[in-house]
Design a protein around this motif. Structure first.
Motif, PDB file in Angstrom:
ATOM      1  N   PHE A  37      -1.319   0.237  -0.227  1.00 64.21           N
ATOM      2  CA  PHE A  37      -1.187   0.596  -1.578  1.00 64.21           C
ATOM      3  C   PHE A  37       0.274   1.247  -1.480  1.00 64.21           C
ATOM      4  CE2 PHE A  37      -5.489  -0.083  -2.282  1.00 64.21           C
ATOM      5  CZ  PHE A  37      -5.636  -0.294  -3.491  1.00 64.21           C
ATOM      6  N   ARG A  38       1.094   1.346  -2.659  1.00 65.14           N
ATOM      7  CA  ARG A  38       2.461   1.771  -2.802  1.00 65.14           C
ATOM      8  C   ARG A  38       2.463   2.641  -4.028  1.00 65.14           C
ATOM      9  NH1 ARG A  38       6.204  -3.337  -3.198  1.00 65.14           N
ATOM     10  NH2 ARG A  38       5.930  -4.144  -5.537  1.00 65.14           N
ATOM     11  N   GLN A  39       3.249   3.560  -4.207  1.00 62.03           N
ATOM     12  CA  GLN A  39       3.596   4.149  -5.328  1.00 62.03           C
ATOM     13  C   GLN A  39       4.870   4.474  -5.677  1.00 62.03           C
ATOM     14  OE1 GLN A  39       1.251   7.895  -6.173  1.00 62.03           O
ATOM     15  NE2 GLN A  39       1.470   7.515  -8.293  1.00 62.03           N
ATOM     16  N   ASN A  44       2.208   4.059 -11.385  1.00 61.31           N
ATOM     17  CA  ASN A  44       0.770   4.101 -10.997  1.00 61.31           C
ATOM     18  C   ASN A  44       0.838   3.680  -9.466  1.00 61.31           C
ATOM     19  OD1 ASN A  44      -0.469   5.447 -13.191  1.00 61.31           O
ATOM     20  ND2 ASN A  44      -1.078   3.538 -13.800  1.00 61.31           N
ATOM     21  N   ARG A  45      -0.285   4.134  -8.589  1.00 62.65           N
ATOM     22  CA  ARG A  45      -0.322   3.547  -7.528  1.00 62.65           C
ATOM     23  C   ARG A  45      -0.861   2.095  -7.567  1.00 62.65           C
ATOM     24  NH1 ARG A  45      -2.946   7.828  -3.338  1.00 62.65           N
ATOM     25  NH2 ARG A  45      -1.307   9.019  -4.379  1.00 62.65           N
ATOM     26  N   GLU A  46      -0.396   1.081  -6.840  1.00 65.33           N
ATOM     27  CA  GLU A  46      -0.819  -0.294  -6.995  1.00 65.33           C
ATOM     28  C   GLU A  46      -1.030  -0.854  -5.483  1.00 65.33           C
ATOM     29  OE1 GLU A  46       2.421  -2.640  -8.625  1.00 65.33           O
ATOM     30  OE2 GLU A  46       3.982  -1.800  -7.145  1.00 65.33           O
ATOM     31  N   PHE A  47      -1.805  -1.620  -5.429  1.00 64.88           N
ATOM     32  CA  PHE A  47      -2.242  -2.558  -4.418  1.00 64.88           C
ATOM     33  C   PHE A  47      -0.937  -3.277  -4.019  1.00 64.88           C
ATOM     34  CE2 PHE A  47      -3.840  -6.520  -2.608  1.00 64.88           C
ATOM     35  CZ  PHE A  47      -4.430  -6.051  -1.593  1.00 64.88           C
ATOM     36  N   TYR A  60      -2.707 -10.411  -1.696  1.00 66.89           N
ATOM     37  CA  TYR A  60      -1.682  -9.900  -2.025  1.00 66.89           C
ATOM     38  C   TYR A  60      -1.326  -9.791  -3.586  1.00 66.89           C
ATOM     39  CZ  TYR A  60      -0.005 -11.866   2.502  1.00 66.89           C
ATOM     40  OH  TYR A  60       0.137 -12.173   4.052  1.00 66.89           O
ATOM     41  N   ALA A  61      -0.599  -8.744  -3.991  1.00 66.16           N
ATOM     42  CA  ALA A  61      -0.388  -8.583  -5.324  1.00 66.16           C
ATOM     43  C   ALA A  61       0.712  -9.810  -5.466  1.00 66.16           C
ATOM     44  CB  ALA A  61       0.570  -7.259  -5.598  1.00 66.16           C
ATOM     45  N   THR A 107     -10.823  -7.519  -3.756  1.00 69.33           N
ATOM     46  CA  THR A 107     -10.822  -6.187  -3.022  1.00 69.33           C
ATOM     47  C   THR A 107      -9.365  -5.607  -3.022  1.00 69.33           C
ATOM     48  OG1 THR A 107     -12.494  -7.191  -1.468  1.00 69.33           O
ATOM     49  CG2 THR A 107     -11.517  -4.989  -0.986  1.00 69.33           C
ATOM     50  N   THR A 108      -9.119  -5.092  -4.289  1.00 73.62           N
ATOM     51  CA  THR A 108      -7.709  -4.625  -4.747  1.00 73.62           C
ATOM     52  C   THR A 108      -7.601  -3.588  -5.431  1.00 73.62           C
ATOM     53  OG1 THR A 108      -7.488  -6.095  -6.429  1.00 73.62           O
ATOM     54  CG2 THR A 108      -6.740  -7.204  -4.586  1.00 73.62           C
ATOM     55  N   LYS A 109      -8.653  -2.934  -5.577  1.00 71.63           N
ATOM     56  CA  LYS A 109      -8.879  -1.642  -6.351  1.00 71.63           C
ATOM     57  C   LYS A 109      -8.844  -0.286  -5.407  1.00 71.63           C
ATOM     58  CE  LYS A 109      -9.523  -4.384  -9.747  1.00 71.63           C
ATOM     59  NZ  LYS A 109      -8.260  -4.553 -10.672  1.00 71.63           N
ATOM     60  N   LEU A 110      -8.288   0.712  -6.278  1.00 70.77           N
ATOM     61  CA  LEU A 110      -8.221   1.891  -5.352  1.00 70.77           C
ATOM     62  C   LEU A 110      -9.740   2.406  -4.613  1.00 70.77           C
ATOM     63  CD1 LEU A 110      -6.168   4.044  -7.960  1.00 70.77           C
ATOM     64  CD2 LEU A 110      -5.704   3.409  -5.708  1.00 70.77           C
ATOM     65  N   ASP A 111     -10.914   2.235  -5.618  1.00 69.45           N
ATOM     66  CA  ASP A 111     -12.030   2.631  -5.064  1.00 69.45           C
ATOM     67  C   ASP A 111     -12.515   1.779  -3.945  1.00 69.45           C
ATOM     68  OD1 ASP A 111     -13.286   3.676  -8.310  1.00 69.45           O
ATOM     69  OD2 ASP A 111     -11.989   4.464  -6.747  1.00 69.45           O
TER      70      ASP A 111
END
Length: 126
Positions: A37-39, A44-47, A60-61, A107-111
């Protein structure tokens, strides 16, 4: 206790390339996915990208697809992010992550990621 060895960040000119590496020593024997992830400041933090360690399936985003490539070592606990043609919008703190669950291309979410590294800074100059 989760442990990550993150490297490869730094200062890069726009249009150039950078490669991030991450090895995890997370104690869990069930790490299925690794990624980043990056911020960026004020955002916001993003995948960014992820990879299934067993199958090699890549995530990939949309913003990086075609420029970034994620891969993993045969030992299944090291991931690499090849960042080509970096743009100023790619700047930020990149966090290596690992997760115990695989939900396919969702499978791209923070959680989805239970273990987080401290991050490495990527700075892009024009």
């Amino acid at each position: 206790q989760a442990q990550f060895d993150e490297s490869g960040g730094g200062l890069v000119q726009a249009g150039e390339s950078l490669r991030l590496s991450c090895t995890t020593q997370v104690r869990s024997p069930n790490i299925w996915v690794m990624g980043w992830f990056r911020q960026a400041p004020g955002k916001n933090r993003e995948f960014v990208a992820g990879i299934n360690l067993a199958s090699g399936i890549e995530l990939y985003a949309d913003s990086v697809k075609g420029r970034f490539t994620i891969s993993r070592a045969y030992n299944k606990r090291t991931a690499y992010l090849q960042m080509n043609n970096v743009k100023p919008e790619d700047a930020g703190m990149y966090y290596c992550v690992a997760g115990e669950y695989w939900r396919g291309y969702s499978t791209t979410k923070l959680d989805d990621y239970q273990y987080w590294g401290q991050g490495t800074q990527v700075t892009v100059s024009s």
